[in-house]
Write a protein that holds these residues in place. Structure first.
Motif, PDB file in Angstrom:
ATOM      1  N   ARG A   7     -14.108  22.315 -14.344  1.00  0.00           N
ATOM      2  CA  ARG A   7     -15.703  22.042 -13.645  1.00  0.00           C
ATOM      3  C   ARG A   7     -16.327  23.250 -13.398  1.00  0.00           C
ATOM      4  N   GLU A   8     -17.810  23.304 -13.500  1.00  0.00           N
ATOM      5  CA  GLU A   8     -18.478  24.295 -13.321  1.00  0.00           C
ATOM      6  C   GLU A   8     -19.343  23.728 -11.987  1.00  0.00           C
ATOM      7  N   SER A   9     -19.798  24.733 -11.039  1.00  0.00           N
ATOM      8  CA  SER A   9     -20.380  24.244  -9.908  1.00  0.00           C
ATOM      9  C   SER A   9     -21.853  24.191 -10.322  1.00  0.00           C
ATOM     10  N   GLU A  10     -22.699  23.170  -9.607  1.00  0.00           N
ATOM     11  CA  GLU A  10     -23.923  22.941  -9.549  1.00  0.00           C
ATOM     12  C   GLU A  10     -24.709  24.025  -8.892  1.00  0.00           C
ATOM     13  N   ASN A  11     -24.161  24.477  -7.856  1.00  0.00           N
ATOM     14  CA  ASN A  11     -24.622  25.372  -6.871  1.00  0.00           C
ATOM     15  C   ASN A  11     -24.944  26.779  -7.121  1.00  0.00           C
ATOM     16  N   VAL A  12     -25.293  26.916  -8.392  1.00  0.00           N
ATOM     17  CA  VAL A  12     -25.478  28.259  -8.767  1.00  0.00           C
ATOM     18  C   VAL A  12     -27.023  28.674  -9.213  1.00  0.00           C
ATOM     19  N   GLU A  13     -27.657  29.693  -8.713  1.00  0.00           N
ATOM     20  CA  GLU A  13     -29.064  29.877  -8.921  1.00  0.00           C
ATOM     21  C   GLU A  13     -28.975  31.144  -9.744  1.00  0.00           C
ATOM     22  N   ASP A  14     -29.905  31.120 -10.808  1.00  0.00           N
ATOM     23  CA  ASP A  14     -29.843  32.408 -11.938  1.00  0.00           C
ATOM     24  C   ASP A  14     -31.242  33.031 -11.336  1.00  0.00           C
ATOM     25  N   ARG A  15     -31.246  34.086 -10.932  1.00  0.00           N
ATOM     26  CA  ARG A  15     -32.542  34.926 -10.708  1.00  0.00           C
ATOM     27  C   ARG A  15     -32.775  36.220 -11.509  1.00  0.00           C
ATOM     28  N   ARG A  16     -31.814  36.379 -12.390  1.00  0.00           N
ATOM     29  CA  ARG A  16     -31.718  37.581 -13.210  1.00  0.00           C
ATOM     30  C   ARG A  16     -32.942  37.943 -13.906  1.00  0.00           C
ATOM     31  N   ASP A  17     -33.814  36.812 -14.196  1.00  0.00           N
ATOM     32  CA  ASP A  17     -35.034  37.326 -15.059  1.00  0.00           C
ATOM     33  C   ASP A  17     -36.277  37.321 -14.132  1.00  0.00           C
ATOM     34  N   ARG A  99     -11.306  18.283   5.013  1.00  0.00           N
ATOM     35  CA  ARG A  99     -11.414  17.008   5.069  1.00  0.00           C
ATOM     36  C   ARG A  99     -10.008  16.651   5.848  1.00  0.00           C
ATOM     37  N   ARG A 100      -8.899  17.339   5.343  1.00  0.00           N
ATOM     38  CA  ARG A 100      -7.578  17.146   6.150  1.00  0.00           C
ATOM     39  C   ARG A 100      -7.504  17.568   7.574  1.00  0.00           C
ATOM     40  N   ASN A 101      -8.273  18.296   7.693  1.00  0.00           N
ATOM     41  CA  ASN A 101      -8.382  18.881   8.933  1.00  0.00           C
ATOM     42  C   ASN A 101      -9.516  18.327  10.110  1.00  0.00           C
ATOM     43  N   GLY A 102     -10.177  17.247   9.509  1.00  0.00           N
ATOM     44  CA  GLY A 102     -11.104  16.304  10.348  1.00  0.00           C
ATOM     45  C   GLY A 102     -12.524  16.914  10.223  1.00  0.00           C
ATOM     46  N   GLY A 103     -12.743  17.803   9.201  1.00  0.00           N
ATOM     47  CA  GLY A 103     -14.057  18.346   9.269  1.00  0.00           C
ATOM     48  C   GLY A 103     -14.738  18.114   8.103  1.00  0.00           C
ATOM     49  N   SER A 104     -15.881  18.814   7.778  1.00  0.00           N
ATOM     50  CA  SER A 104     -16.667  18.343   6.658  1.00  0.00           C
ATOM     51  C   SER A 104     -17.220  19.843   5.993  1.00  0.00           C
ATOM     52  N   TYR A 105     -16.893  20.144   4.862  1.00  0.00           N
ATOM     53  CA  TYR A 105     -17.112  21.434   4.114  1.00  0.00           C
ATOM     54  C   TYR A 105     -18.542  21.279   3.500  1.00  0.00           C
ATOM     55  N   LYS A 106     -19.620  22.207   3.716  1.00  0.00           N
ATOM     56  CA  LYS A 106     -20.796  22.546   3.273  1.00  0.00           C
ATOM     57  C   LYS A 106     -20.693  23.414   2.272  1.00  0.00           C
ATOM     58  N   ASP A 107     -20.929  23.244   0.686  1.00  0.00           N
ATOM     59  CA  ASP A 107     -20.835  24.306  -0.363  1.00  0.00           C
ATOM     60  C   ASP A 107     -21.766  25.155  -0.081  1.00  0.00           C
ATOM     61  N   PRO A 108     -21.351  26.263  -0.465  1.00  0.00           N
ATOM     62  CA  PRO A 108     -22.671  27.613  -0.343  1.00  0.00           C
ATOM     63  C   PRO A 108     -23.273  27.615  -1.644  1.00  0.00           C
ATOM     64  N   ARG A 109     -24.208  28.341  -1.897  1.00  0.00           N
ATOM     65  CA  ARG A 109     -24.890  28.450  -3.131  1.00  0.00           C
ATOM     66  C   ARG A 109     -24.463  29.812  -3.668  1.00  0.00           C
ATOM     67  N   LEU A 110     -24.278  30.201  -4.833  1.00  0.00           N
ATOM     68  CA  LEU A 110     -23.977  31.428  -5.558  1.00  0.00           C
ATOM     69  C   LEU A 110     -25.367  31.682  -6.353  1.00  0.00           C
ATOM     70  N   VAL A 111     -25.798  32.943  -5.846  1.00  0.00           N
ATOM     71  CA  VAL A 111     -27.027  33.571  -6.398  1.00  0.00           C
ATOM     72  C   VAL A 111     -26.635  34.588  -7.490  1.00  0.00           C
ATOM     73  N   LEU A 112     -27.183  34.530  -8.740  1.00  0.00           N
ATOM     74  CA  LEU A 112     -26.903  35.559  -9.749  1.00  0.00           C
ATOM     75  C   LEU A 112     -28.364  36.372  -9.674  1.00  0.00           C
ATOM     76  N   PHE A 113     -28.205  37.747  -9.481  1.00  0.00           N
ATOM     77  CA  PHE A 113     -29.557  38.537  -9.461  1.00  0.00           C
ATOM     78  C   PHE A 113     -29.287  39.714 -10.374  1.00  0.00           C
ATOM     79  N   ARG A 114     -30.373  40.715 -10.617  1.00  0.00           N
ATOM     80  CA  ARG A 114     -30.037  41.696 -11.135  1.00  0.00           C
ATOM     81  C   ARG A 114     -31.052  42.820 -10.617  1.00  0.00           C
ATOM     82  N   GLY A 115     -30.497  43.881  -9.874  1.00  0.00           N
ATOM     83  CA  GLY A 115     -31.347  44.748  -9.344  1.00  0.00           C
ATOM     84  C   GLY A 115     -31.429  44.551  -7.913  1.00  0.00           C
ATOM     85  N   VAL A 116     -32.331  43.820  -7.449  1.00  0.00           N
ATOM     86  CA  VAL A 116     -32.787  43.604  -6.096  1.00  0.00           C
ATOM     87  C   VAL A 116     -33.020  41.967  -5.991  1.00  0.00           C
TER      88      VAL A 116
END
Length: 289
Positions: A7-17, A99-116
């Motif tokens: 499975r691939e994550s939906e939480n990926v942003e591509d800013r490389r352009d 979940r097993r420790n009684g909590g809820s995980y919030k997914d981070p986002r991954l940003v792909l960028f080039r340069g700055v």
């Protein structure tokens, strides 16, 4: 590493352009690349790496301009697919652990960028290497870093690359648990040497959390192939503070360490890998790192 077809994550942003502005250092960002840029700065710019470390570890979050929404990476981009798959695997593992420790995980986002690129922690740039910004809960990476990791730091391999992502996601876990904020609140309250020591414990814990991910991913999906663990251990060794300072041609100065020695980074990654337990990653209570 067995990853293709997972499975691939939906939480990926591509800013490389996107066009980037002038690169500046700003904001508090925690990352594996902080020590790397100090080394590369010494190579390319002739600057003492320890001076750059001091610059990179300071500062306060600054406001940034709103950016246009980023798009998903192209479906035929193999490296983008790889990091998306690794990110998805960390999502599955940490969602289950929380979940097993009684909590809820919030997914981070991954940003792909080039340069700055703009972040909630300031202007990020490729020379910083991959980093995590707690203020917007995003991991940032210029994929060109993987060539630096392979060719200049001597740490090739897809699992070494996965370790980089898992380490930064480890910082996200620390942020969700309130650990990062506690460390950051000590800035200015303790000496620079004492704060560096706290930073080392934070980074080593992120290494351990990367190992915890690998432990559970292997148990659930058998992702590891022969030589994968050695790739990650080699990467951990190559980015130890002592190894990087030696490679930069300077003296090894323990008081300046912010990420831990090669041996420490290997030990804590391996501890997480072998035990697979959050409680086994309490670097802040450990008498010996």
């Amino acid at each position: 590493m067995r990853w293709d077809g997972n499975r691939e994550s939906e939480n990926v942003e591509d800013r490389r352009d996107e066009g980037g502005g002038s690169p500046v250092f700003g904001g508090r960002s925690i990352g594996i690349g902080t020590i790397v840029v100090a080394l590369l700065g010494g190579w390319v710019l002739g600057i003492n790496p320890l001076t750059l470390l001091g610059v990179l570890s300071g500062g306060s979050p600054v406001a940034v301009q709103q950016q246009a929404p980023a798009h998903k990476p192209p479906a035929d981009d193999q490296m983008a697919r790889f990091v998306s798959t690794v990110l998805a695997d960390t999502e599955d593992v940490w969602t289950d652990i929380f979940r097993r420790n009684g909590g809820s995980y919030k997914d981070p986002r991954l940003v792909l960028f080039r340069g700055v690129t703009q972040t909630a922690c300031g202007t990020g740039q490729a020379a910083m290497g991959p980093f995590y910004c707690p203020a917007d809960q995003k991991v940032y990476i210029d994929l060109g870093f993987y060539q630096t990791l392979k060719n200049q730091l001597g740490a090739p391999g897809d699992f070494a690359q996965a370790y980089v992502i898992a380490h930064e996601v480890g910082h996200h876990v620390q942020n969700l648990l309130g650990i990062s904020a506690k460390v950051d609140n000590m800035r200015g309250r303790v000496s620079k040497t004492e704060y560096n020591q706290l930073s080392v414990r934070l980074e080593l814990q992120a290494d351990c959390l990367a190992g915890v991910w690998a432990h559970h991913a292997q148990n659930a999906r058998q992702i590891l192939e022969q030589g994968d663990v050695e790739e990650a251990m080699n990467a951990a060794a190559k980015i130890g503070d002592d190894a990087l300072q030696r490679a930069a041609g300077g003296a090894v100065v323990p008081d300046s360490f912010t990420h831990g020695t090669s041996a420490q980074r290997q030990r804590w990654f391996n501890s997480g890998l072998q035990r697979g337990e959050l409680k086994g990653c309490d670097t802040f209570s450990a008498r010996q790192l």
